[in-house]
Design a protein around this motif. Sequence first.
Motif, PDB file in Angstrom:
ATOM      1  N   LEU A   1       0.843  -1.200   0.000  1.00 55.18           N
ATOM      2  CA  LEU A   1       0.000   0.000   0.000  1.00 55.18           C
ATOM      3  C   LEU A   1       0.876   1.248   0.000  1.00 55.18           C
ATOM      4  N   VAL A   2       0.592   2.159  -0.924  1.00 51.64           N
ATOM      5  CA  VAL A   2       1.306   3.434  -0.997  1.00 51.64           C
ATOM      6  C   VAL A   2       0.388   4.516  -0.445  1.00 51.64           C
ATOM      7  N   VAL A   3       0.863   5.298   0.519  1.00 54.83           N
ATOM      8  CA  VAL A   3       0.050   6.345   1.143  1.00 54.83           C
ATOM      9  C   VAL A   3       0.645   7.711   0.814  1.00 54.83           C
ATOM     10  N   ARG A   4      -0.207   8.622   0.343  1.00 57.57           N
ATOM     11  CA  ARG A   4       0.206   9.983   0.013  1.00 57.57           C
ATOM     12  C   ARG A   4      -0.684  10.986   0.746  1.00 57.57           C
ATOM     13  N   ASP A   5      -0.145  12.198   0.901  1.00 54.89           N
ATOM     14  CA  ASP A   5      -0.919  13.253   1.538  1.00 54.89           C
ATOM     15  C   ASP A   5      -1.982  13.824   0.607  1.00 54.89           C
ATOM     16  N   SER A   6      -1.724  13.801  -0.701  1.00 55.17           N
ATOM     17  CA  SER A   6      -2.681  14.369  -1.651  1.00 55.17           C
ATOM     18  C   SER A   6      -2.426  13.797  -3.037  1.00 55.17           C
ATOM     19  N   LEU A   7      -3.277  14.193  -3.983  1.00 53.78           N
ATOM     20  CA  LEU A   7      -3.142  13.797  -5.384  1.00 53.78           C
ATOM     21  C   LEU A   7      -2.305  14.795  -6.173  1.00 53.78           C
ATOM     22  N   VAL A   8      -1.832  15.825  -5.523  1.00 52.68           N
ATOM     23  CA  VAL A   8      -1.091  16.885  -6.203  1.00 52.68           C
ATOM     24  C   VAL A   8       0.265  16.364  -6.700  1.00 52.68           C
ATOM     25  N   GLY A   9       0.589  16.687  -7.940  1.00 55.46           N
ATOM     26  CA  GLY A   9       1.918  16.417  -8.463  1.00 55.46           C
ATOM     27  C   GLY A   9       2.179  14.990  -8.921  1.00 55.46           C
ATOM     28  N   ILE A  10       1.162  14.170  -9.007  1.00 53.09           N
ATOM     29  CA  ILE A  10       1.359  12.785  -9.436  1.00 53.09           C
ATOM     30  C   ILE A  10       1.581  12.734 -10.946  1.00 53.09           C
ATOM     31  N   GLU A  11       2.593  11.980 -11.361  1.00 53.34           N
ATOM     32  CA  GLU A  11       2.926  11.828 -12.773  1.00 53.34           C
ATOM     33  C   GLU A  11       2.710  10.387 -13.218  1.00 53.34           C
ATOM     34  N   LEU A  12       2.456  10.202 -14.503  1.00 55.17           N
ATOM     35  CA  LEU A  12       2.204   8.869 -15.032  1.00 55.17           C
ATOM     36  C   LEU A  12       3.428   7.964 -14.914  1.00 55.17           C
ATOM     37  N   ASP A  13       4.619   8.530 -15.062  1.00 52.84           N
ATOM     38  CA  ASP A  13       5.827   7.718 -14.943  1.00 52.84           C
ATOM     39  C   ASP A  13       5.941   7.113 -13.547  1.00 52.84           C
ATOM     40  N   TRP A  14       5.516   7.874 -12.544  1.00 45.29           N
ATOM     41  CA  TRP A  14       5.558   7.345 -11.177  1.00 45.29           C
ATOM     42  C   TRP A  14       4.565   6.196 -11.016  1.00 45.29           C
ATOM     43  N   LEU A  15       3.372   6.347 -11.556  1.00 48.03           N
ATOM     44  CA  LEU A  15       2.386   5.274 -11.489  1.00 48.03           C
ATOM     45  C   LEU A  15       2.900   4.029 -12.198  1.00 48.03           C
ATOM     46  N   ASP A  16       3.532   4.221 -13.348  1.00 48.61           N
ATOM     47  CA  ASP A  16       4.093   3.094 -14.087  1.00 48.61           C
ATOM     48  C   ASP A  16       5.173   2.402 -13.272  1.00 48.61           C
ATOM     49  N   SER A  17       5.977   3.187 -12.545  1.00 47.08           N
ATOM     50  CA  SER A  17       7.048   2.594 -11.744  1.00 47.08           C
ATOM     51  C   SER A  17       6.487   1.732 -10.607  1.00 47.08           C
ATOM     52  N   LEU A  18       5.315   2.084 -10.089  1.00 48.24           N
ATOM     53  CA  LEU A  18       4.699   1.282  -9.036  1.00 48.24           C
ATOM     54  C   LEU A  18       4.300  -0.092  -9.553  1.00 48.24           C
ATOM     55  N   VAL A  19       3.734  -0.112 -10.755  1.00 49.18           N
ATOM     56  CA  VAL A  19       3.334  -1.389 -11.359  1.00 49.18           C
ATOM     57  C   VAL A  19       4.569  -2.199 -11.748  1.00 49.18           C
ATOM     58  N   SER A  20       5.569  -1.530 -12.300  1.00 54.60           N
ATOM     59  CA  SER A  20       6.794  -2.219 -12.703  1.00 54.60           C
ATOM     60  C   SER A  20       7.469  -2.854 -11.505  1.00 54.60           C
ATOM     61  N   ALA A  21       7.510  -2.154 -10.383  1.00 58.37           N
ATOM     62  CA  ALA A  21       8.145  -2.679  -9.178  1.00 58.37           C
ATOM     63  C   ALA A  21       7.401  -3.907  -8.660  1.00 58.37           C
ATOM     64  N   LYS A  22       6.081  -3.903  -8.822  1.00 56.56           N
ATOM     65  CA  LYS A  22       5.275  -5.027  -8.360  1.00 56.56           C
ATOM     66  C   LYS A  22       5.535  -6.282  -9.190  1.00 56.56           C
ATOM     67  N   THR A  23       5.812  -6.092 -10.477  1.00 59.61           N
ATOM     68  CA  THR A  23       5.931  -7.248 -11.381  1.00 59.61           C
ATOM     69  C   THR A  23       7.347  -7.795 -11.460  1.00 59.61           C
ATOM     70  N   ILE A  24       8.306  -7.088 -10.866  1.00 59.98           N
ATOM     71  CA  ILE A  24       9.699  -7.569 -10.883  1.00 59.98           C
ATOM     72  C   ILE A  24       9.844  -8.811 -10.016  1.00 59.98           C
TER      73      ILE A  24
END
Length: 224
Positions: free
Chosen positions: A201-224
Amino acid sequence: MTRTGSSLQAVLFDMDGTLIDSEGLWGRAESATVADLGGVWTHEDHRRNIGGASGQVARYILDLTGADAAPEEVAARMQAEFARALDDGADLRPGAKELVALVAASPLPSALVTSTRRALVERAIDAIGLDSFDVSVAGDEVEANKPDPAPYLKAARLLGVDPRACVAFEDSAVGVASAMAAGCVTVAVPDQVELPSAPGLVVRDSLVGIELDWLDSLVSAKTI
């Protein structure tokens, strides 16, 4: 269609408390409903029910008040109160409109996955627009609601994607449980509640500043 070379296949958004600042509106609706049934609704009662489907909250209210009413009747009263509260619109949570627009402008598909009934969804999300999402799943359109994984599994199925390659945004323990049980990479932006830590689980203070590359990195890290 996803971005070339991307592990991320889709982005899934909860609505209440995640994209729109509506938990206070639901609290007012719950309080008015309980008062009509002769009870008192406390902040703790509201906190315990954040993210819950209307049927679940209705059963809680009946246990609290001992009122002689059907859960469906209590749920309908709550929804009517919430609809009245929406007359003035629902404020957006910080960064919500920008993040949805970022995803909508990309090749990534997206879904709105909410416990709110279909009749209220379009009004509630009006400040963003339901057409910003490729599909939407409402609380009365699934065989089991959050925390069951059914809503997120249905959204992934409608989009034709693997839920394990999706990032889901949630704000409540109920919603987080649903998204994680579906196998989604889950990002929580808590609203009015503290969420216990959980593996993945990833916890953030807000939705501000989120980039697609960061979201992609979360999925990539999960599948490694």
